[in-house]
Motif scaffolding. Structure first.
Motif, short mmCIF file in Angstrom:
data_model
loop_
_atom_site.label_atom_id
_atom_site.label_comp_id
_atom_site.label_asym_id
_atom_site.label_seq_id
_atom_site.Cartn_x
_atom_site.Cartn_y
_atom_site.Cartn_z
N UNK A 40 0.85 -1.19 0.00
CA UNK A 40 0.00 0.00 0.00
C UNK A 40 0.88 1.24 0.00
N UNK A 41 0.42 2.27 -0.69
CA UNK A 41 1.15 3.54 -0.76
C UNK A 41 0.64 4.47 0.34
N UNK A 42 1.55 5.02 1.13
CA UNK A 42 1.21 5.92 2.21
C UNK A 42 1.14 7.34 1.67
N UNK A 85 5.83 3.52 1.43
CA UNK A 85 5.19 2.24 1.09
C UNK A 85 5.17 1.36 2.33
N UNK A 86 4.09 0.63 2.52
CA UNK A 86 4.01 -0.34 3.61
C UNK A 86 3.43 -1.64 3.07
N UNK A 87 3.70 -2.75 3.79
CA UNK A 87 3.21 -4.06 3.37
C UNK A 87 2.41 -4.70 4.49
N UNK A 88 1.20 -5.12 4.16
CA UNK A 88 0.34 -5.81 5.12
C UNK A 88 0.94 -7.19 5.41
N UNK A 93 6.11 -0.69 7.72
CA UNK A 93 6.54 0.44 6.89
C UNK A 93 7.88 0.08 6.25
N UNK A 94 7.90 0.01 4.92
CA UNK A 94 9.10 -0.41 4.20
C UNK A 94 9.94 0.78 3.74
N UNK A 95 9.27 1.80 3.25
CA UNK A 95 9.98 3.00 2.77
C UNK A 95 9.21 4.22 3.25
N UNK A 96 9.92 5.25 3.62
CA UNK A 96 9.25 6.45 4.13
C UNK A 96 10.11 7.68 3.87
N UNK A 97 9.46 8.78 3.56
CA UNK A 97 10.17 10.05 3.36
C UNK A 97 10.12 10.90 4.62
N UNK A 98 8.92 10.98 5.24
CA UNK A 98 8.74 11.73 6.47
C UNK A 98 8.00 10.85 7.47
N UNK A 99 8.12 11.12 8.76
CA UNK A 99 7.43 10.29 9.75
C UNK A 99 5.92 10.23 9.48
N UNK A 100 5.34 9.07 9.78
CA UNK A 100 3.92 8.84 9.58
C UNK A 100 3.16 9.20 10.85
N UNK A 102 -3.37 8.77 5.31
CA UNK A 102 -4.13 7.89 4.43
C UNK A 102 -3.21 6.94 3.66
N UNK A 103 -3.83 5.92 3.08
CA UNK A 103 -3.11 5.02 2.19
C UNK A 103 -4.01 4.67 1.02
N UNK A 104 -3.37 4.30 -0.08
CA UNK A 104 -4.09 3.87 -1.29
C UNK A 104 -3.34 2.68 -1.89
N UNK A 105 -3.94 2.07 -2.90
CA UNK A 105 -3.21 1.05 -3.66
C UNK A 105 -2.09 1.72 -4.44
N UNK A 106 -0.93 1.09 -4.56
CA UNK A 106 0.18 1.72 -5.31
C UNK A 106 -0.13 1.77 -6.79
N UNK A 107 0.38 2.78 -7.45
CA UNK A 107 0.18 2.92 -8.89
C UNK A 107 1.52 3.18 -9.55
#
Length: 400
Positions: free
Chosen positions: A338-340, A368-371, A383-390, A395-400
Motif C-alpha cells: 500500500x502507498x502511504x 510504502x508499507x506491506x500488510x 513500513x518499508x519505505x518512508x520520506x517523512x514520519x507517519x 491515508x493510504x491507497x493502492x500503489x500505482x
C-alpha cells in the motif's frame, strides 16, 4: 504495460534460475495476472524507462540481502517482479528463489531490456546486473534470501493481537505472585485462574503449554465513522503452565471438610514489560513461518492509519508497525503493498492583494508499507519505505 506487483520478488525473479539444480522450491502463488504480465514482457522486453535510474551495472547477491532491497535496485517499483521475470522466463523457471552468490546481467538493446543469467558476454551492453546460478543439493538448509529483513516481522507475530469486545476480560488471569510480589518479570513464578472460574487447560506433560500475557485492550476506532473496529491488547510476555488449576479439600475453622480452589502455577519465561495481578493469559498459537509475496491489491483500496504499535508512540518511521482500518472483509491479504499518503496542508492563497482564498494542497506519496497480518476489520502493516514520519490519520491507497 500492466503494473503488476510483488515486492522484493524482483529478485526472486532475477534469481531463481535453478532450472538444472535439484532444489525443492517453495510453492508461492503466481496469479494469472502476474503470469500474463510476465509473458507479455517475455515477447518484447521491458522499456528502459521502467528500470531504476541508478540500477547497478553488476550485482552479485550477498548474504544479508533482501528481495525487497534488491528489487528496488533494478525497477522503479520494487514490487513489480513479474515484469522482471518476464524478461527471461526461459531461464528463470522458478521466480521465487534467489541465493547468495548468484549473478545476473541485463541485456539492453533498441530501447528495451532483457534479463540474462550467468556471465555477460564480451561486448555486451553496459548496465549489466549479474546473477550466476549456484549448484544446490536437495536436503540442505534453505539459504535463500528473505523478502524482508529477518526480525522485522517475526517478533511482532508473537505480540500483536486484535480481540473482540470483552474477549480479553474473559481470558484466564494472574491472581498472585510468589512471596507476595506485586510486579513479575522473567524467572518469577505466579499463579493464575481460568476464564470465568473454569480451570486452565489440563497440562500435557509431553509438550510445553505456553500462554501470552496481555493487558489493557484499547479500542481502535475508524477515524471516519468513529466505529470500534477491534481492541488492541498490550503484549507483556510469555508464561509457561507448570501445574493446572485444581481443587483441594481442607478443614474449615469449624473442622468441616470444604473444597478450595488451588490456582494454576505458571513461570514467567519472557517479559517485555513487568506483569501484575489481573493481567490476562491467552494460549500461544502454533508458530507460523509465513512467506510473503508482495503485490498490489486486486481492487482499489484506500483507508487510514489508526494506530502506531508501541506504547506512547505517535509517529512511525521505517520498519515500524502500524494498524490500518481495513482487513479481510475488505479483501486485504498478507503481502499486499500500500502507498502511504501525506495529507496536503491547508494554506491561504496570498498571491493577489485583494483576494484570500483557502486552499488544500494535494496529498503527496510519503512511502510504502506491506500488510503482514490481517483481522476482520483491522490489519497490521510494516513500513518499508518512508520520506517523512507517519502520523495517525495519514491515508493510504493502492500503489500505482
Amino acid at each position: 504495460m500492466a503494473h503488476v506487483t510483488a515486492a522484493a520478488w524482483a529478485v526472486v525473479t532475477l534469481a531463481a534460475s535453478l532450472a538444472a539444480a535439484p532444489v525443492q522450491a517453495q510453492n508461492y502463488p503466481i496469479t494469472p495476472a502476474q503470469r500474463a504480465t510476465a509473458e507479455q514482457v517475455a515477447v518484447g522486453g521491458i522499456p528502459l524507462s521502467e528500470l531504476a535510474p541508478d540500477a547497478p551495472d553488476n550485482y552479485t547477491v550477498k548474504s544479508g540481502d533482501t528481495l525487497w532491497g534488491i528489487s528496488g535496485m533494478f525497477l522503479k517499483s520494487p514490487w513489480r517482479w513479474p515484469e522482471l521475470w518476464g524478461m527471461n522466463m526461459e531461464q528463470i523457471r522458478n521466480p521465487h528463489r534467489i541465493y547468495p552468490g548468484q549473478q545476473l546481467y541485463l541485456e539492453k538493446a533498441d530501447g528495451l531490456a532483457r534479463l540474462r543469467m550467468g556471465q555477460a558476454p564480451v561486448g555486451a551492453p553496459t548496465q549489466t546486473v549479474k546473477v550466476s546460478p549456484r549448484t544446490r543439493i536437495a536436503g540442505l538448509p534453505d539459504t535463500s534470501i528473505p523478502t524482508l529483513p529477518p526480525g522485522a516481522i517475526e517478533p511482532f507475530l508473537e505480540e500483536g493481537i486484535i480481540v473482540g469486545e470483552g474477549e480479553l476480560e474473559a481470558a484466564p488471569r494472574l491472581v498472585a505472585g510468589q512471596d507476595n510480589r506485586v510486579l513479575l518479570t522473567r524467572g518469577d513464578r505466579a499463579y493464575a485462574r481460568g476464564r470465568n472460574g473454569a480451570p486452565l487447560v489440563e497440562r500435557d506433560p509431553r509438550q510445553i503449554d505456553a500462554y501470552r500475557v496481555f493487558r489493557n485492550a484499547r479500542p481502535l476506532k475508524d477515524p471516519g465513522t468513529g466505529a470500534v473496529l477491534g481492541y488492541e491488547a498490550q503484549y507483556l510476555g510469555v508464561a509457561e503452565l507448570v501445574r493446572s488449576e485444581s481443587v483441594q479439600t481442607v478443614k474449615s475453622r469449624e473442622g468441616k471438610d470444604e473444597p478450595v480452589t488451588v490456582p494454576a502455577t505458571v513461570d514467567i519465561v519472557m517479559a517485555k514489560e513487568e506483569m501484575r495481578v489481573g493481567d490476562r493469559l491467552m494460549r500461544q498459537p502454533p508458530r507460523q513461518l509465513m512467506s510473503y509475496v508482495p503485490r498490489a491489491p486486486k481492487a482499489d483500496t484506500a483507508g487510514s492509519i489508526i494506530s502506531v504499535y508501541g506504547n506512547a508512540v505517535a509517529l512511525a518511521g521505517q520498519n515500524y508497525v502500524v494498524a490500518i482500518n481495513r482487513g479481510t472483509q475488505d479483501g486485504l491479504e498478507p503481502g499486499h503493498v500500500l502507498a502511504i499518503q501525506k495529507a496536503g496542508r491547508r494554506v491561504v492563497d496570498r498571491s493577489q492583494a485583494n483576494e484570500r482564498t483557502e486552499l488544500k494542497l494535494p496529498d503527496e506519496r510519503n512511502g510504502v508499507m506491506m500488510v503482514f497480518r490481517t483481522f476482520d476489520k483491522v490489519s497490521y502493516a510494516l513500513v518499508l519505505e518512508i520520506l517523512e514520519p507517519i502520523s495517525i490519520g495519514d491515508h493510504f491507497t493502492a500503489p500505482r
